[in-house]
Motif scaffolding. Structure first.
Motif, PDB file in Angstrom:
ATOM      1  N   LEU A   1       0.892  -1.232  -0.131  1.00  0.00           N
ATOM      2  CA  LEU A   1      -0.197   0.306  -0.062  1.00  0.00           C
ATOM      3  C   LEU A   1       1.169   1.575  -0.067  1.00  0.00           C
ATOM      4  O   LEU A   1       1.757   1.565   0.789  1.00  0.00           O
ATOM      5  N   ASN A   2       0.613   2.393  -0.867  1.00  0.00           N
ATOM      6  CA  ASN A   2       1.909   3.360  -1.316  1.00  0.00           C
ATOM      7  C   ASN A   2       0.854   4.233  -1.659  1.00  0.00           C
ATOM      8  O   ASN A   2      -0.363   4.263  -2.175  1.00  0.00           O
ATOM      9  N   VAL A   3       1.155   5.307  -1.558  1.00  0.00           N
ATOM     10  CA  VAL A   3       0.820   7.043  -2.052  1.00  0.00           C
ATOM     11  C   VAL A   3       0.774   6.324  -4.159  1.00  0.00           C
ATOM     12  O   VAL A   3       1.651   5.554  -3.700  1.00  0.00           O
ATOM     13  N   GLY A   4      -0.347   6.847  -4.349  1.00  0.00           N
ATOM     14  CA  GLY A   4      -0.719   6.193  -5.736  1.00  0.00           C
ATOM     15  C   GLY A   4      -1.948   5.812  -5.598  1.00  0.00           C
ATOM     16  O   GLY A   4      -2.426   4.862  -6.733  1.00  0.00           O
ATOM     17  N   SER A   5      -1.844   3.931  -5.134  1.00  0.00           N
ATOM     18  CA  SER A   5      -2.838   2.878  -4.965  1.00  0.00           C
ATOM     19  C   SER A   5      -4.758   3.428  -4.883  1.00  0.00           C
ATOM     20  O   SER A   5      -4.648   4.358  -4.626  1.00  0.00           O
ATOM     21  N   ILE A   6      -5.149   2.568  -5.283  1.00  0.00           N
ATOM     22  CA  ILE A   6      -6.621   3.144  -5.785  1.00  0.00           C
ATOM     23  C   ILE A   6      -7.431   2.310  -5.015  1.00  0.00           C
ATOM     24  O   ILE A   6      -6.658   0.761  -4.956  1.00  0.00           O
ATOM     25  N   LEU A   7      -7.834   2.287  -4.020  1.00  0.00           N
ATOM     26  CA  LEU A   7      -8.460   1.099  -2.272  1.00  0.00           C
ATOM     27  C   LEU A   7      -9.605   1.436  -3.177  1.00  0.00           C
ATOM     28  O   LEU A   7     -10.489   2.336  -3.479  1.00  0.00           O
ATOM     29  N   HIS A   8     -10.125   0.295  -3.288  1.00  0.00           N
ATOM     30  CA  HIS A   8     -11.628  -0.128  -3.129  1.00  0.00           C
ATOM     31  C   HIS A   8     -12.334  -0.715  -2.406  1.00  0.00           C
ATOM     32  O   HIS A   8     -12.062  -1.671  -1.694  1.00  0.00           O
ATOM     33  N   VAL A   9     -13.258   0.396  -1.554  1.00  0.00           N
ATOM     34  CA  VAL A   9     -13.552   0.287  -0.212  1.00  0.00           C
ATOM     35  C   VAL A   9     -15.206  -0.656  -0.235  1.00  0.00           C
ATOM     36  O   VAL A   9     -16.164   0.386  -0.388  1.00  0.00           O
ATOM     37  N   THR A  10     -15.435  -0.651   0.855  1.00  0.00           N
ATOM     38  CA  THR A  10     -17.201  -1.707   0.668  1.00  0.00           C
ATOM     39  C   THR A  10     -17.054  -1.804   2.514  1.00  0.00           C
ATOM     40  O   THR A  10     -15.785  -1.429   3.188  1.00  0.00           O
ATOM     41  N   LYS A  11     -17.668  -1.833   2.847  1.00  0.00           N
ATOM     42  CA  LYS A  11     -18.476  -2.031   4.784  1.00  0.00           C
ATOM     43  C   LYS A  11     -18.269  -2.626   4.929  1.00  0.00           C
ATOM     44  O   LYS A  11     -18.045  -3.205   6.587  1.00  0.00           O
ATOM     45  N   GLN A  12     -17.264  -4.260   4.159  1.00  0.00           N
ATOM     46  CA  GLN A  12     -16.967  -5.753   4.685  1.00  0.00           C
ATOM     47  C   GLN A  12     -15.111  -5.815   4.509  1.00  0.00           C
ATOM     48  O   GLN A  12     -14.840  -5.889   5.828  1.00  0.00           O
ATOM     49  N   SER A  13     -14.929  -4.389   3.652  1.00  0.00           N
ATOM     50  CA  SER A  13     -13.649  -5.437   3.238  1.00  0.00           C
ATOM     51  C   SER A  13     -13.140  -3.624   1.998  1.00  0.00           C
ATOM     52  O   SER A  13     -13.311  -3.150   1.904  1.00  0.00           O
ATOM     53  N   ILE A  14     -11.358  -4.351   1.927  1.00  0.00           N
ATOM     54  CA  ILE A  14     -10.483  -3.286   1.124  1.00  0.00           C
ATOM     55  C   ILE A  14      -9.973  -3.903   0.539  1.00  0.00           C
ATOM     56  O   ILE A  14      -9.066  -5.110   0.563  1.00  0.00           O
ATOM     57  N   LYS A  15      -9.986  -3.264  -0.849  1.00  0.00           N
ATOM     58  CA  LYS A  15      -9.234  -3.774  -1.848  1.00  0.00           C
ATOM     59  C   LYS A  15      -8.464  -3.539  -2.435  1.00  0.00           C
ATOM     60  O   LYS A  15      -8.988  -1.996  -3.176  1.00  0.00           O
ATOM     61  N   ILE A  16      -6.867  -3.305  -2.524  1.00  0.00           N
ATOM     62  CA  ILE A  16      -5.920  -2.244  -2.997  1.00  0.00           C
ATOM     63  C   ILE A  16      -5.965  -2.589  -4.517  1.00  0.00           C
ATOM     64  O   ILE A  16      -4.804  -4.124  -4.730  1.00  0.00           O
ATOM     65  N   ASP A  17      -5.745  -1.953  -5.072  1.00  0.00           N
ATOM     66  CA  ASP A  17      -5.604  -2.051  -6.331  1.00  0.00           C
ATOM     67  C   ASP A  17      -5.961  -3.447  -7.098  1.00  0.00           C
ATOM     68  O   ASP A  17      -5.362  -4.711  -8.249  1.00  0.00           O
ATOM     69  N   ASP A  18      -7.259  -3.923  -6.467  1.00  0.00           N
ATOM     70  CA  ASP A  18      -7.921  -5.357  -7.234  1.00  0.00           C
ATOM     71  C   ASP A  18      -7.676  -6.310  -6.908  1.00  0.00           C
ATOM     72  O   ASP A  18      -8.030  -6.713  -7.122  1.00  0.00           O
ATOM     73  N   LYS A  19      -6.150  -6.028  -6.158  1.00  0.00           N
ATOM     74  CA  LYS A  19      -5.551  -7.627  -5.999  1.00  0.00           C
ATOM     75  C   LYS A  19      -5.016  -7.928  -3.939  1.00  0.00           C
ATOM     76  O   LYS A  19      -6.053  -8.497  -4.042  1.00  0.00           O
ATOM     77  N   THR A  20      -5.099  -7.268  -3.773  1.00  0.00           N
ATOM     78  CA  THR A  20      -4.862  -7.575  -1.951  1.00  0.00           C
ATOM     79  C   THR A  20      -6.170  -7.328  -1.388  1.00  0.00           C
ATOM     80  O   THR A  20      -6.803  -6.071  -1.603  1.00  0.00           O
ATOM     81  N   LYS A  21      -6.481  -7.935  -0.635  1.00  0.00           N
ATOM     82  CA  LYS A  21      -7.731  -7.357   0.395  1.00  0.00           C
ATOM     83  C   LYS A  21      -8.044  -7.388   1.481  1.00  0.00           C
ATOM     84  O   LYS A  21      -7.334  -8.515   2.145  1.00  0.00           O
ATOM     85  N   ILE A  22      -8.383  -6.795   2.005  1.00  0.00           N
ATOM     86  CA  ILE A  22      -8.062  -6.655   4.029  1.00  0.00           C
ATOM     87  C   ILE A  22     -10.355  -7.133   4.352  1.00  0.00           C
ATOM     88  O   ILE A  22     -11.239  -5.346   4.012  1.00  0.00           O
ATOM     89  N   ASN A  23     -10.196  -7.522   4.996  1.00  0.00           N
ATOM     90  CA  ASN A  23     -11.696  -7.576   5.522  1.00  0.00           C
ATOM     91  C   ASN A  23     -11.563  -7.218   7.144  1.00  0.00           C
ATOM     92  O   ASN A  23     -10.450  -7.228   7.718  1.00  0.00           O
ATOM     93  N   PHE A  24     -12.823  -6.295   7.321  1.00  0.00           N
ATOM     94  CA  PHE A  24     -12.818  -6.647   8.222  1.00  0.00           C
ATOM     95  C   PHE A  24     -13.494  -6.714   9.506  1.00  0.00           C
ATOM     96  O   PHE A  24     -13.635  -7.816   9.307  1.00  0.00           O
TER      97      PHE A  24
END
Length: 247
Positions: free
Chosen positions: A224-247
């Motif tokens: 995760l770096n400056v320039g990354s694009i994060l797709h956020v939902t109420k359950q998770s964050i996807k970083i550049d559509d690759k790494t997924k972080i679940n809440f």
């Protein structure tokens, strides 16, 4: 012209290095919707105002008593100028047109989205709205002098489960956003990312705890770096559509 430039350099250096001014090397960045303005001349000072909405009521047997309120929105004001030419010791290269800065700040104010103000070497890193932006030319140099007033912006999601005291019905709120895209642009830090991640998905009373939890998780995320694009939902964050972080 040279004598004026030397005098001007001494005046600005004096202001910037004075005890009430900003630290030397301090950088101010105002960003909005993936675009940003780095102010070329740091203002000699800035003013932050905080209100706490305390009140006073009168009780017959006691007289006036204080009632503690909730905090208000912080406001930030500062003034500086956009140079039209280089000044020795201040702006050593030919700067961008002063009015290119003016137009960009005006566009931020009219986008209908909150901005982000970050001031290096301080604790100022806030979502803000632009309340006022005044500018003028004064001395025939084509430099543009400006004053700007910013107000803190707080993300709030109403709690739709609470019943209205009058009607007994649940409040009608807009449909929750299913996904939010966050562009991590210069001037943001991980706490900003965490704040934006929870701001439109959780009621305000839950946001602090959720924000801290997400921040701790993001700190451990390596790609995760400056320039990354994060797709956020109420359950998770996807970083550049690759790494997924679940809440």
């Amino acid at each position: 012209m040279a004598s004026f430039s030397n005098f001007f350099s001494q005046v600005v250096d004096s202001l910037i290095n004075s005890g009430s001014g900003l630290n030397v090397g301090c950088k101010l960045v105002l960003s909005c919707a993936g675009d940003s303005v780095t102010f070329p001349i740091s203002p000699p000072s800035f003013e932050v105002s905080n209100t706490y909405n305390n009140g006073t009521i009168n009780v017959n047997s006691l007289g006036d008593i204080n009632m503690l309120g909730k905090r208000g929105l912080a406001t930030i004001k500062f003034s500086s100028f956009f140079p039209a030419q280089a000044y020795d010791g201040i702006v050593n290269t030919t700067p961008d047109s002063p009015y290119s800065y003016v137009q960009k700040i005006k566009s931020f104010a009219e986008k209908g989205q909150p901005c982000k103000l970050a001031i290096s070497n301080t604790n100022i890193n806030l979502n803000v709205t632009i309340d006022s932006f005044d500018y003028s030319e004064k001395d025939g140099t084509s430099d543009v002098y400006f004053s700007i007033s910013l107000r803190e912006y707080r993300y709030v999601l109403p709690n739709s489960n609470k019943l209205n005291n009058t009607t007994g019905l649940a409040s009608r709120v807009a449909e929750e956003q299913k996904e939010k895209v966050i562009n991590w642009y210069p001037g943001m830090d991980l706490m900003d990312v965490a704040a934006q991640s929870v701001g439109q998905f959780f009621p305000i009373e839950e946001q602090d705890a959720k924000q801290l939890s997400i921040f701790k998780t993001l700190v451990k995320t390596k790609n995760l770096n400056v320039g990354s694009i994060l797709h956020v939902t109420k359950q998770s964050i996807k970083i550049d559509d690759k790494t997924k972080i679940n809440f």
